[in-house]
Design an enzyme around this catalytic site. Structure first.
Site, short mmCIF file in Angstrom:
data_model
loop_
_atom_site.label_atom_id
_atom_site.label_comp_id
_atom_site.label_asym_id
_atom_site.label_seq_id
_atom_site.Cartn_x
_atom_site.Cartn_y
_atom_site.Cartn_z
N ASN A 8 0.86 -1.18 0.00
CA ASN A 8 0.00 0.00 0.00
C ASN A 8 0.90 1.24 0.00
OD1 ASN A 8 -1.84 2.02 0.53
ND2 ASN A 8 -2.33 1.34 2.62
N LYS A 10 0.03 4.24 -0.16
CA LYS A 10 -0.63 5.41 0.46
C LYS A 10 -0.47 6.64 -0.45
CE LYS A 10 -0.13 3.24 4.91
NZ LYS A 10 0.10 3.37 6.34
N HIS A 94 -9.40 1.00 5.36
CA HIS A 94 -8.09 1.22 6.00
C HIS A 94 -8.28 2.18 7.19
CE1 HIS A 94 -4.00 2.50 6.71
NE2 HIS A 94 -3.63 1.39 6.12
N GLU A 164 -5.03 -5.13 10.99
CA GLU A 164 -4.06 -4.05 11.11
C GLU A 164 -4.32 -3.27 12.40
OE1 GLU A 164 -2.18 -2.93 7.14
OE2 GLU A 164 -3.91 -1.65 7.40
N SER A 212 3.74 -2.07 10.27
CA SER A 212 5.20 -2.05 10.39
C SER A 212 5.87 -3.35 9.94
CB SER A 212 5.62 -1.70 11.83
OG SER A 212 5.09 -0.46 12.20
#
Ligand code: PGA
Length: 251
Positions: A8, A10, A94, A164, A212
């Site tokens: 991703n 972003k 998300h 997540e 992470s």
């Protein structure tokens, strides 16, 4: 079940030139039997698609989508538009979108609109923080159940659930999530999915982890976290780091 790695990007990188160079470098470095999805910003999808080699194992994903099929919705992108650009997956729910007001109800509308067009959904769920009383489990349960409301069992094969935990995402993450906690949540999510469908269908949905993820923790998360893949943010913006993760998992 073949593992899957999702990148991703972003709101990065800052130019189409960099986006093309990044995807070309990743493409060159990864093994051909990988199962990889890259989610660039909408505006780069065409260029990224054009930069993929003929034999590329990279598929295209979007970071979001709108739930209407067309009309007066300034700034929005419809599932059919994504489909016409060869986009096979879309990340929905998300935490960075939820933080800006996206409710489970909107997430659900988006999921249903995407499935109608045959685009697979990566449904992100995760708690902001862990409390002693276990309220965070309730939050995850709600996100899964409400996100999938009205989705037919037949369509569960087109869903990936990404766990997540918000506190483990990004450069200001408070700490990493322990693989044994990831395993616990992945079992918890599987149980919800089984309850919503059947044992066979529920257990066949891929559960992946994001927060992470890097080259060092990826093998342990996959082996001890009991997940079917990874969703990487920052690591997917570095061709070497991202391809190292991919090659570790698909060697
Ligand atoms: P991160 O982002 O890998 O940079 O923590 C993950 C995500 O938000 O999907």
């Amino acid at each position: 079940m073949k593992k899957i790695i999702i990148g991703n990007w972003k709101m990065n990188p800052s130019s189409v030139k960099e986006a093309v160079s990044l995807v070309s470098n990743i493409d060159k470095k990864i093994s051909s039997n990988g199962n990889v999805v890259l989610c660039p910003p909408f505006i780069y999808i065409g260029a990224v698609r054009g930069a993929l080699s003929k034999k590329s194992s990279i598929k295209l994903g979007a970071q979001d989508c709108f739930y209407e099929e067309g009309g007066s919705f300034t700034g929005e992108i419809a599932p059919s538009m994504l489909k016409s650009m060869d986009v096979k997956y879309a990340i929905i729910g998300h935490s960075e979108r939820r933080a800006r007001g996206e409710s489970n109800d909107i997430v659900n509308k988006k999921i249903r609109a995407l499935l109608k067009k045959g685009i697979k959904v990566i449904l992100c769920v995760g708690e902001e923080e862990r409390d002693e009383t276990g309220l965070y489990l309730k939050r995850i349960e709600e996100q899964v159940k409400e996100g999938l409301r009205g989705v037919s069992k037949n369509n569960f094969k087109n869903i990936i659930v990404a766990y997540e935990p918000v506190w483990a995402i990004g450069s200001d993450a408070s700490k990493n999530c322990d693989p044994k906690d990831i395993k616990e949540i992945s079992i918890f999510i599987k149980k919800i999915l089984v309850d919503l469908s059947s044992r066979e269908i529920g257990l066949s949905v891929q559960i992946i982890y994001g927060g992470s993820v890097d080259v060092k923790n990826a093998p342990e998360i996959v082996s001890n976290g009991g997940v079917d893949g990874l969703l990487a943010g920052r690591a997917s913006l570095d061709a070497k780091k991202f391809s190292d993760i991919i090659n570790l998992l698909f060697s």
